[in-house]
Motif scaffolding. Structure first.
Motif, PDB file in Angstrom:
ATOM      1  N   ALA A  65       0.977  -1.233   0.035  1.00 52.57           N
ATOM      2  CA  ALA A  65       0.165  -0.029  -0.008  1.00 52.57           C
ATOM      3  C   ALA A  65       0.898   1.246   0.041  1.00 52.57           C
ATOM      4  O   ALA A  65       2.137   1.256   0.451  1.00 52.57           O
ATOM      5  CB  ALA A  65      -1.029  -0.022   1.235  1.00 52.57           C
ATOM      6  N   VAL A  66       0.305   2.267  -0.712  1.00 50.64           N
ATOM      7  CA  VAL A  66       1.123   3.557  -0.599  1.00 50.64           C
ATOM      8  C   VAL A  66       0.241   4.759   0.333  1.00 50.64           C
ATOM      9  O   VAL A  66      -0.989   4.688   0.135  1.00 50.64           O
ATOM     10  CB  VAL A  66       1.224   4.151  -2.056  1.00 50.64           C
ATOM     11  CG1 VAL A  66       2.003   5.572  -1.984  1.00 50.64           C
ATOM     12  CG2 VAL A  66       2.009   3.332  -2.814  1.00 50.64           C
ATOM     13  N   LEU A  67       0.910   5.169   1.520  1.00 56.02           N
ATOM     14  CA  LEU A  67      -0.063   5.987   2.268  1.00 56.02           C
ATOM     15  C   LEU A  67       0.397   7.403   2.167  1.00 56.02           C
ATOM     16  O   LEU A  67       1.820   7.671   2.049  1.00 56.02           O
ATOM     17  CB  LEU A  67       0.394   5.356   3.613  1.00 56.02           C
ATOM     18  CG  LEU A  67       0.033   4.094   3.976  1.00 56.02           C
ATOM     19  CD1 LEU A  67       0.514   3.712   5.372  1.00 56.02           C
ATOM     20  CD2 LEU A  67      -1.526   3.705   3.676  1.00 56.02           C
ATOM     21  N   GLU A  86      -3.689  10.803  10.426  1.00 58.89           N
ATOM     22  CA  GLU A  86      -3.654   9.213   9.956  1.00 58.89           C
ATOM     23  C   GLU A  86      -3.460   9.325   8.475  1.00 58.89           C
ATOM     24  O   GLU A  86      -4.201  10.087   7.765  1.00 58.89           O
ATOM     25  CB  GLU A  86      -4.718   8.579  10.511  1.00 58.89           C
ATOM     26  CG  GLU A  86      -4.742   7.074  10.203  1.00 58.89           C
ATOM     27  CD  GLU A  86      -6.066   6.270  10.659  1.00 58.89           C
ATOM     28  OE1 GLU A  86      -5.943   5.176  10.427  1.00 58.89           O
ATOM     29  OE2 GLU A  86      -6.712   6.932  11.442  1.00 58.89           O
ATOM     30  N   GLY A  87      -2.557   8.393   8.070  1.00 54.97           N
ATOM     31  CA  GLY A  87      -2.397   8.214   6.763  1.00 54.97           C
ATOM     32  C   GLY A  87      -3.629   7.722   5.953  1.00 54.97           C
ATOM     33  O   GLY A  87      -4.491   7.027   6.422  1.00 54.97           O
ATOM     34  N   HIS A  88      -3.664   8.185   4.569  1.00 57.09           N
ATOM     35  CA  HIS A  88      -4.673   7.532   3.721  1.00 57.09           C
ATOM     36  C   HIS A  88      -4.144   6.668   2.592  1.00 57.09           C
ATOM     37  O   HIS A  88      -3.211   7.421   1.996  1.00 57.09           O
ATOM     38  CB  HIS A  88      -5.523   8.844   3.309  1.00 57.09           C
ATOM     39  CG  HIS A  88      -6.287   9.703   4.328  1.00 57.09           C
ATOM     40  ND1 HIS A  88      -7.450   9.428   4.933  1.00 57.09           N
ATOM     41  CD2 HIS A  88      -5.712  10.891   5.027  1.00 57.09           C
ATOM     42  CE1 HIS A  88      -7.704  10.422   5.791  1.00 57.09           C
ATOM     43  NE2 HIS A  88      -6.727  11.170   5.743  1.00 57.09           N
ATOM     44  N   GLU A  89      -4.630   5.637   2.471  1.00 57.32           N
ATOM     45  CA  GLU A  89      -4.160   4.592   1.400  1.00 57.32           C
ATOM     46  C   GLU A  89      -4.804   5.157  -0.081  1.00 57.32           C
ATOM     47  O   GLU A  89      -5.761   5.338  -0.185  1.00 57.32           O
ATOM     48  CB  GLU A  89      -4.699   3.327   1.645  1.00 57.32           C
ATOM     49  CG  GLU A  89      -4.380   2.400   0.631  1.00 57.32           C
ATOM     50  CD  GLU A  89      -4.530   0.814   1.109  1.00 57.32           C
ATOM     51  OE1 GLU A  89      -4.570  -0.092   0.186  1.00 57.32           O
ATOM     52  OE2 GLU A  89      -4.928   0.721   2.175  1.00 57.32           O
ATOM     53  N   VAL A 134      -0.361   5.381  -8.665  1.00 53.40           N
ATOM     54  CA  VAL A 134      -1.237   5.744  -7.563  1.00 53.40           C
ATOM     55  C   VAL A 134      -2.223   6.735  -7.609  1.00 53.40           C
ATOM     56  O   VAL A 134      -1.627   7.974  -8.022  1.00 53.40           O
ATOM     57  CB  VAL A 134      -0.315   5.521  -6.181  1.00 53.40           C
ATOM     58  CG1 VAL A 134       0.481   6.926  -6.045  1.00 53.40           C
ATOM     59  CG2 VAL A 134      -1.404   5.604  -4.997  1.00 53.40           C
ATOM     60  N   ARG A 135      -3.412   6.667  -7.115  1.00 54.45           N
ATOM     61  CA  ARG A 135      -4.301   7.749  -7.148  1.00 54.45           C
ATOM     62  C   ARG A 135      -4.096   8.605  -5.910  1.00 54.45           C
ATOM     63  O   ARG A 135      -4.209   7.778  -4.784  1.00 54.45           O
ATOM     64  CB  ARG A 135      -5.944   7.504  -7.283  1.00 54.45           C
ATOM     65  CG  ARG A 135      -6.835   8.425  -7.098  1.00 54.45           C
ATOM     66  CD  ARG A 135      -8.031   7.984  -7.469  1.00 54.45           C
ATOM     67  NE  ARG A 135      -9.083   8.996  -7.268  1.00 54.45           N
ATOM     68  CZ  ARG A 135      -9.815   9.334  -6.218  1.00 54.45           C
ATOM     69  NH1 ARG A 135      -9.567   8.727  -4.856  1.00 54.45           N
ATOM     70  NH2 ARG A 135     -10.713  10.395  -6.279  1.00 54.45           N
TER      71      ARG A 135
END
Length: 576
Positions: free
Chosen positions: A147-149, A162-165, A178-179
C-alpha cells in the motif's frame, strides 16, 4: 493446452491443405490429458516481483499457479515443459502449486521469499499533484509494496494526521502509479507498507519524501440564500470550483445535481418529507464525502398537497402520427403508449371489454369487483370526430372509442388491421375508470380566479377544505358540476381558436378544465356524490391535424399541464 508454433515463410502444400505465402504463426491445439508435473524451479529464494522459472511436463495447459495458498500471476507459458510466474506481494513462503483441467501438482521444495525494503527516490518525485489525480512514484523494490500511504501534517505542523491509502493502478519493480487519496491539508508525506517476513510494516514517516497536494475546495457565493422550494423543483447556486462537489444532501437525502465550475443546479429530492413545509438542512459534500459545507440549516422544503405534471403530450388515435402514445394517467403522471394499454393501462377493460360497464360511466358490478375497478389508474385520451371536433374522453364514456386506437401504425407481417386495435378486434369495449370534464369559463369571476391559479401554477392544495363538495347543490367550491360530461369537444374548450376539420399548428388554446374521477358507483346517479378525486387540466397548445383525408382531427397532439388531488375525498370532512 499444448501449442505448436510453426513459422511459414514460403508456399507449401501437404495432405490436401494449402498454406498461403507469408510469415504467420500457426497454432495446433491438443487436448490436455495429464495433470502438470513440476520437476524444478529457480530461483529458490527471491524478493517480491521476481520471476520464477518452473520446469516440468504438461505445463502449457496450466490455468492457475500458487505459492502456498496465494494465487500468483502466470507471466508466460514458454512451452509444454517451461513456464514462469511472478512472486506476488501478498505471497508467503510455500510450495509452488500448478493446476490444469486434469489436476494439480506441488513442488517438493518450498519457495522462500526474501524481503527487500522498498524505497522511493525523492529526487524523481514531482513537487505537487492535485488530489484525486494519478501520481507516478519511482524507486527500488516497489513490487514488494502492499500500500502507498499519504499522511498530511497536523494543522499546527505538529502531530500528523492518520495516513490515507491510495489506489494502486500499476506496479513494477521500479515504478508505481497511484491515485492521490483524500488528505487533510496540502503538506503531505508518502510512505510505503510492505511485508518484512514477519508482519506488514511501514517505511519511516520521518524520512518519507514530501509533496504538495493541491486541494481544490468548492466555494459558494455568499450569502447562500435558499428560498422555500417544492419537491421536484430546482435550485441554482453560483461560486467557484463547484464541479468539485460530490453530492448535495437535503435533509440527508441525495439530490440530483448538474454542475459546472461556476454553477451548480440541484433538484429537491422527495425523500420522506411530509406534506406541507419542512425545515431542514442542505449540505454540499466534496473530497469523496470527507468534507462538507453546510449551505443552510433552515431550508424549507415544500411538499405540495397536490400532484403536478408539466408539459405532458398525448396524440390522438390516427395511425399517421409521430408516435402512438394516447393515454395519460393523472395518478402516475405518465403518458402511455398504445401498446401498453392492454397490460399496463387498463387490463380490466381488455379482459371484460363491453362487459366492463353496464352503461356509459357505470361500472358493471356483475362483471368486475370494486377491487378490480380501483386497480386501474384513472386515465383519459383525445380522439377526433367526423364533424371536425377534437374530443377529450373518459374511458368508460363510450363502448366504441377504444376500438379506434391501434397498437401499430402498420400491420406487422401475419396480422390483420383489427388484430392491432386495442381490444384485439373491432368490438365494443368500455374503459374501466369513470371521469367527467367541466370547462372553466373565464367570464365567470369565481372560475376565472381558479383559472389563474392553474395557469400561474400557484395551486398548492386540493382537498375537502379548499374544494368542498355540495352533493345537493352539485357544486365543487361553489362551481356547478351538473354540466360535467364524460366527453368534451374542442368547440367548447377551444371555441374560435381554429376552424373545425382543418389543420392548424401550435394553436394557443390556453383552456382549463376541471376533471372529476369517480368511485365504483360511477357518475350517473349524482355527479357530486361519488367523487374520488378531482384535478385541473390546463390545455396549453394543440397541433390540430386531420387524419386520412377526413375532417376528423384524429392525428392531433395536445400539450398540457395537470394538477391532481393527492388523496381520496373523505365526504365526512366536507365543510358545506
Amino acid at each position: 493446452m499444448k501449442r505448436i508454433v510453426n513459422q511459414i515463410c514460403t508456399f507449401a502444400a501437404a495432405a490436401g491443405m494449402f498454406f498461403a505465402a507469408g510469415c504467420d504463426d500457426t497454432y495446433v491445439d491438443e487436448v490436455v490429458k495429464h495433470a502438470p508435473v513440476i520437476e524444478s524451479f529457480s530461483p529458490a529464494s527471491a524478493p517480491v516481483g521476481a520471476e520464477i522459472i518452473v520446469t516440468g511436463q504438461y505445463l502449457s495447459g496450466v490455468t492457475k499457479a500458487y505459492i502456498g495458498d496465494v494465487e500468483m500471476v502466470i507471466k508466460e507459458k514458454v512451452s509444454d515443459s517451461r513456464l514462469s510466474i511472478v512472486a506476488g506481494a501478498e505471497g508467503r513462503d510455500g510450495r509452488i502449486v500448478l493446476v490444469n483441467s486434469e489436476g494439480r501438482s506441488e513442488s517438493e521444495a518450498s519457495f522462500v521469499f526474501s524481503y527487500a525494503v522498498p524505497e522511493l527516490k525523492a529526487s524523481l518525485l514531482q513537487p505537487s499533484v492535485e488530489m484525486g489525480d494519478r501520481l507516478l512514484l519511482s524507486g527500488t523494490h516497489l513490487s514488494a509494496v502492499e500500500a502507498v500511504l499519504f499522511t498530511a501534517d497536523g494543522d499546527d505542523g505538529g502531530t500528523p494526521y492518520e495516513g490515507h491509502e491510495g489506489d494502486i493502478y500499476e506496479q513494477s519493480e521500479s515504478e508505481i502509479v497511484v491515485r492521490v487519496p483524500y488528505v487533510e491539508n496540502d503538506n503531505v508525506r508518502i510512505t510505503l507498507r510492505y511485508f518484512d517476513g514477519t508482519e506488514s510494516v511501514t517505511t519511516s514517516l520521518d524520512e518519507a519524501p514530501s509533496i504538495e497536494v493541491i486541494r481544490i475546495v468548492p466555494e459558494f457565493d455568499q450569502p447562500v440564500v435558499l428560498e422555500r422550494t417544492a419537491v421536484g423543483k430546482t435550485v441554482k447556486l453560483t461560486g467557484k470550483n463547484l464541479d468539485k462537489v460530490d453530492r448535495i444532501l437535503v435533509g440527508g437525502f441525495e439530490a440530483t445535481v448538474s454542475k459546472q465550475p461556476s454553477e451548480l443546479i440541484f433538484t429537491v429530492p422527495a425523500g420522506d418529507f411530509v406534506d406541507g413545509d419542512t425545515e431542514t438542512d442542505v449540505v454540499a459534500e466534496y473530497f469523496d464525502g470527507e468534507e462538507n459545507i453546510v449551505l443552510s440549516e433552515t431550508f424549507v422544503v415544500y411538499v405540495p398537497f397536490v400532484q403536478f405534471w408539466e408539459n405532458m403530450r398525448t396524440w390522438g388515435q390516427g395511425r399517421d402520427v409521430e408516435t402512438l402514445a394516447s393515454f395519460f394517467s393523472p395518478a402516475t403522471g405518465r403518458v402511455y403508449a398504445n401498446s401498453d394499454w392492454r397490460e399496463k393501462v387498463d387490463p380490466i377493460s381488455f379482459r371484460y371489454q363491453a362487459a366492463t360497464c353496464s352503461a356509459a360511466n357505470t361500472p358493471n358490478k356483475s362483471a368486475i369487483t370494486e377491487e378490480q375497478y380501483n386497480s386501474v389508474n384513472p386515465y383519459f385520451f383525445f380522439s377526433g370526430l367526423n364533424a371536425g371536433q377534437l374530443q377529450i374522453n373518459s374511458p368508460a364514456n363510450s363502448n366504441s372509442q377504444l376500438r379506434n386506437f391501434f397498437i401499430n401504425a402498420t400491420n406487422p407481417s401475419g396480422t390483420k388491421t383489427d388484430e392491432n386495435r386495442l381490444p384485439g378486434a373491432k368490438v365494443d369495449c368500455y374503459g374501466t375508470p369513470v371521469l367527467t370534464f367541466r370547462y372553466l369559463d373565464p367570464s365567470n369571476g369565481t372560475e376565472q380566479a381558479l383559472i389563474e391559479q392553474v395557469r400561474n401554477q400557484t395551486l398548492e392544495k386540493i382537498d375537502e377544505e379548499v374544494f368542498p363538495i355540495d352533493v345537493e347543490a352539485k357544486t365543487v367550491a361553489g362551481i356547478g358540476i351538473n354540466s360535467a360530461k364524460g366527453s368534451l369537444n374542442s368547440d367548447v374548450w377551444a371555441n374560435g381558436k381554429y376552424t373545425a376539420g382543418t389543420d392548424a399548428a401550435n394553436v394557443d388554446v390556453d383552456a382549463v378544465l376541471m376533471v372529476l374521477y369517480y368511485g365504483y358507483e360511477g357518475s350517473t346517479g349524482n355527479v357530486a356524490a361519488n367523487v374520488k378525486r378531482i384535478g385541473f387540466l390546463h390545455i396549453r397548445t394543440v397541433n390540430f391535424k386531420t387524419y386520412n383525408n377526413t375532417k376528423a382531427p384524429s392525428s392531433s397532439d395536445v400539450t398540457f399541464n395537470c394538477y391532481w388531488q393527492k388523496y381520496d375525498y373523505d365526504y365526512s370532512k366536507i365543510v358545506k
